[in-house]
Design a protein around this motif. Structure first.
Motif, PDB file in Angstrom:
ATOM      1  N   VAL A  19       0.857  -1.179   0.000  1.00  0.00           N
ATOM      2  CA  VAL A  19       0.000   0.000   0.000  1.00  0.00           C
ATOM      3  C   VAL A  19       0.891   1.226   0.000  1.00  0.00           C
ATOM      4  N   TYR A  20       0.552   2.189  -0.858  1.00  0.00           N
ATOM      5  CA  TYR A  20       1.360   3.391  -1.011  1.00  0.00           C
ATOM      6  C   TYR A  20       0.546   4.626  -0.618  1.00  0.00           C
ATOM      7  N   PRO A  21       0.844   5.229   0.544  1.00  0.00           N
ATOM      8  CA  PRO A  21       0.098   6.405   0.997  1.00  0.00           C
ATOM      9  C   PRO A  21       0.058   7.531  -0.043  1.00  0.00           C
ATOM     10  N   ARG A  22       1.127   7.686  -0.808  1.00  0.00           N
ATOM     11  CA  ARG A  22       1.172   8.717  -1.845  1.00  0.00           C
ATOM     12  C   ARG A  22       0.051   8.532  -2.872  1.00  0.00           C
ATOM     13  N   GLU A  23      -0.209   7.278  -3.251  1.00  0.00           N
ATOM     14  CA  GLU A  23      -1.272   6.989  -4.221  1.00  0.00           C
ATOM     15  C   GLU A  23      -2.650   7.288  -3.633  1.00  0.00           C
ATOM     16  N   ILE A  24      -2.806   7.026  -2.347  1.00  0.00           N
ATOM     17  CA  ILE A  24      -4.071   7.356  -1.688  1.00  0.00           C
ATOM     18  C   ILE A  24      -4.265   8.865  -1.694  1.00  0.00           C
ATOM     19  N   ALA A  25      -3.202   9.620  -1.389  1.00  0.00           N
ATOM     20  CA  ALA A  25      -3.284  11.086  -1.393  1.00  0.00           C
ATOM     21  C   ALA A  25      -3.643  11.615  -2.781  1.00  0.00           C
ATOM     22  N   LYS A  26      -3.069  11.027  -3.820  1.00  0.00           N
ATOM     23  CA  LYS A  26      -3.396  11.444  -5.196  1.00  0.00           C
ATOM     24  C   LYS A  26      -4.881  11.270  -5.477  1.00  0.00           C
ATOM     25  N   GLN A  27      -5.422  10.131  -5.066  1.00  0.00           N
ATOM     26  CA  GLN A  27      -6.835   9.856  -5.313  1.00  0.00           C
ATOM     27  C   GLN A  27      -7.741  10.764  -4.490  1.00  0.00           C
ATOM     28  N   VAL A  28      -7.344  11.049  -3.258  1.00  0.00           N
ATOM     29  CA  VAL A  28      -8.109  11.960  -2.406  1.00  0.00           C
ATOM     30  C   VAL A  28      -8.265  13.315  -3.097  1.00  0.00           C
ATOM     31  N   ILE A  29      -7.181  13.788  -3.674  1.00  0.00           N
ATOM     32  CA  ILE A  29      -7.215  15.078  -4.378  1.00  0.00           C
ATOM     33  C   ILE A  29      -8.087  14.979  -5.626  1.00  0.00           C
ATOM     34  N   CYS A  30      -7.957  13.892  -6.375  1.00  0.00           N
ATOM     35  CA  CYS A  30      -8.778  13.705  -7.583  1.00  0.00           C
ATOM     36  C   CYS A  30     -10.272  13.735  -7.265  1.00  0.00           C
ATOM     37  N   TYR A  31     -10.653  13.100  -6.166  1.00  0.00           N
ATOM     38  CA  TYR A  31     -12.072  13.027  -5.799  1.00  0.00           C
ATOM     39  C   TYR A  31     -12.518  14.202  -4.936  1.00  0.00           C
ATOM     40  N   ASN A  32     -11.574  15.067  -4.562  1.00  0.00           N
ATOM     41  CA  ASN A  32     -11.877  16.220  -3.719  1.00  0.00           C
ATOM     42  C   ASN A  32     -12.527  15.780  -2.399  1.00  0.00           C
ATOM     43  N   ALA A  33     -12.008  14.699  -1.835  1.00  0.00           N
ATOM     44  CA  ALA A  33     -12.554  14.146  -0.593  1.00  0.00           C
ATOM     45  C   ALA A  33     -12.037  14.927   0.606  1.00  0.00           C
ATOM     46  N   ILE A  34     -12.856  14.993   1.638  1.00  0.00           N
ATOM     47  CA  ILE A  34     -12.488  15.674   2.876  1.00  0.00           C
ATOM     48  C   ILE A  34     -12.078  14.666   3.952  1.00  0.00           C
ATOM     49  N   SER A  35     -12.524  13.407   3.773  1.00  0.00           N
ATOM     50  CA  SER A  35     -12.160  12.342   4.710  1.00  0.00           C
ATOM     51  C   SER A  35     -12.222  11.005   3.980  1.00  0.00           C
ATOM     52  N   VAL A  36     -11.636   9.997   4.613  1.00  0.00           N
ATOM     53  CA  VAL A  36     -11.616   8.653   4.030  1.00  0.00           C
ATOM     54  C   VAL A  36     -11.871   7.606   5.103  1.00  0.00           C
ATOM     55  N   ILE A  37     -12.327   6.462   4.659  1.00  0.00           N
ATOM     56  CA  ILE A  37     -12.390   5.268   5.483  1.00  0.00           C
ATOM     57  C   ILE A  37     -11.554   4.226   4.749  1.00  0.00           C
ATOM     58  N   LEU A  38     -10.556   3.704   5.437  1.00  0.00           N
ATOM     59  CA  LEU A  38      -9.680   2.687   4.868  1.00  0.00           C
ATOM     60  C   LEU A  38     -10.266   1.316   5.132  1.00  0.00           C
ATOM     61  N   VAL A  39     -10.050   0.381   4.214  1.00  0.00           N
ATOM     62  CA  VAL A  39     -10.599  -0.954   4.356  1.00  0.00           C
ATOM     63  C   VAL A  39      -9.633  -1.952   3.730  1.00  0.00           C
ATOM     64  N   HIS A  40      -9.398  -3.044   4.421  1.00  0.00           N
ATOM     65  CA  HIS A  40      -8.721  -4.165   3.774  1.00  0.00           C
ATOM     66  C   HIS A  40      -9.194  -5.464   4.404  1.00  0.00           C
ATOM     67  N   ASN A  41      -8.884  -6.546   3.732  1.00  0.00           N
ATOM     68  CA  ASN A  41      -9.347  -7.840   4.218  1.00  0.00           C
ATOM     69  C   ASN A  41      -8.183  -8.708   4.667  1.00  0.00           C
ATOM     70  N   HIS A  42      -8.519  -9.668   5.511  1.00  0.00           N
ATOM     71  CA  HIS A  42      -7.591 -10.707   5.956  1.00  0.00           C
ATOM     72  C   HIS A  42      -8.176 -12.051   5.522  1.00  0.00           C
ATOM     73  N   PRO A  43      -7.679 -12.628   4.441  1.00  0.00           N
ATOM     74  CA  PRO A  43      -8.208 -13.919   3.980  1.00  0.00           C
ATOM     75  C   PRO A  43      -8.081 -15.037   5.018  1.00  0.00           C
ATOM     76  N   SER A  44      -7.202 -14.869   5.989  1.00  0.00           N
ATOM     77  CA  SER A  44      -7.002 -15.888   7.030  1.00  0.00           C
ATOM     78  C   SER A  44      -8.233 -16.073   7.906  1.00  0.00           C
ATOM     79  N   GLY A  45      -9.117 -15.080   7.936  1.00  0.00           N
ATOM     80  CA  GLY A  45     -10.295 -15.147   8.788  1.00  0.00           C
ATOM     81  C   GLY A  45     -10.105 -14.473  10.135  1.00  0.00           C
ATOM     82  N   GLU A  46      -8.912 -13.964  10.413  1.00  0.00           N
ATOM     83  CA  GLU A  46      -8.610 -13.277  11.678  1.00  0.00           C
ATOM     84  C   GLU A  46      -8.742 -11.763  11.467  1.00  0.00           C
ATOM     85  N   PRO A  47      -9.749 -11.132  12.077  1.00  0.00           N
ATOM     86  CA  PRO A  47     -10.002  -9.719  11.809  1.00  0.00           C
ATOM     87  C   PRO A  47      -9.181  -8.721  12.635  1.00  0.00           C
TER      88      PRO A  47
END
Length: 152
Positions: A80-108
Motif C-alpha cells: 500500500v502506497y500512501p502517496r497513491e491514496i493522497a493522489k486519489q483523495v485530491i482527484c475526488y476532492n474528498a475531505i475524509s476517508v475510510i480505509l478498508v482491507h481484508n484478511h483472507p485468514s479469517g482473523e479480523p
C-alpha cells in the motif's frame, strides 16, 4: 481449514445483493456509524482469497463519493502506497476517508503492520487536511473497526 465452494446460483444471489447495497452506498448516503458500511464491506471483501486494500472517499457531509479498490496483494499481504491514496483523495476532492482491507485468514484483528500503515496514511493525509475516519478489517463474515478497537 474448510474450503467452501460457492455454486453458481448462490454466487448470482451474492452479486445481486452487492449491486443493491452498492446502489445505496454510492448515491450520496451519509455514513453516521461503522454499522452503515459493514454489510457492504463483508459482501465485497469477505470471500476473497487474497488481500485487497480499498478506500471510501467522503465529502464534507460524510457522504460517499466513491468506493475504490486501490491495491491487490497476495494471501497474506498487500503493498500500500500512501502517496497513491493522497493522489486519489485530491482527484475526488474528498475531505475524509475510510480505509478498508481484508484478511483472507479469517482473523479480523489488526496486526502491528496494519496499525503502523494506518498511522502513516493518517500522517500523509493530514498534510492536505484530510481525516482518516476509520480503518476496517474484513475477515470472512467478521469485521473490526480499528477506531472502535482503539487502534486509531
Amino acid at each position: 481449514m474448510t474450503i467452501v465452494t460457492i455454486n453458481e446460483h448462490d454466487l448470482d444471489i451474492i452479486n445481486q445483493a452487492k449491486a443493491i447495497i452498492a446502489k445505496y452506498i454510492h448515491t450520496g448516503k451519509k455514513l453516521c456509524s461503522p454499522n452503515d458500511v459493514k454489510d457492504y464491506l463483508i459482501l465485497n471483501l469477505g470471500l476473497l482469497d487474497y488481500e485487497e486494500f480499498c478506500v471510501l472517499y467522503l465529502n464534507n457531509q460524510n457522504q460517499v463519493i466513491v468506493f475504490e479498490k486501490l491495491f491487490r496483494g497476495t494471501i497474506n499481504e498487500t503493498s500500500v502506497y500512501p502517496r497513491e491514496i493522497a493522489k486519489q483523495v485530491i482527484c475526488y476532492n474528498a475531505i475524509s476517508v475510510i480505509l478498508v482491507h481484508n484478511h483472507p485468514s479469517g482473523e479480523p484483528l489488526p496486526s502491528k503492520e496494519d496499525v503502523k500503515l494506518t498511522q502513516q496514511i493518517e500522517s500523509v493525509l493530514s498534510l492536505i487536511d484530510v481525516k482518516v475516519l476509520d480503518h476496517f478489517i474484513v475477515a470472512k463474515h467478521k469485521i473490526v473497526s480499528m477506531k472502535e478497537n482503539g487502534n486509531i
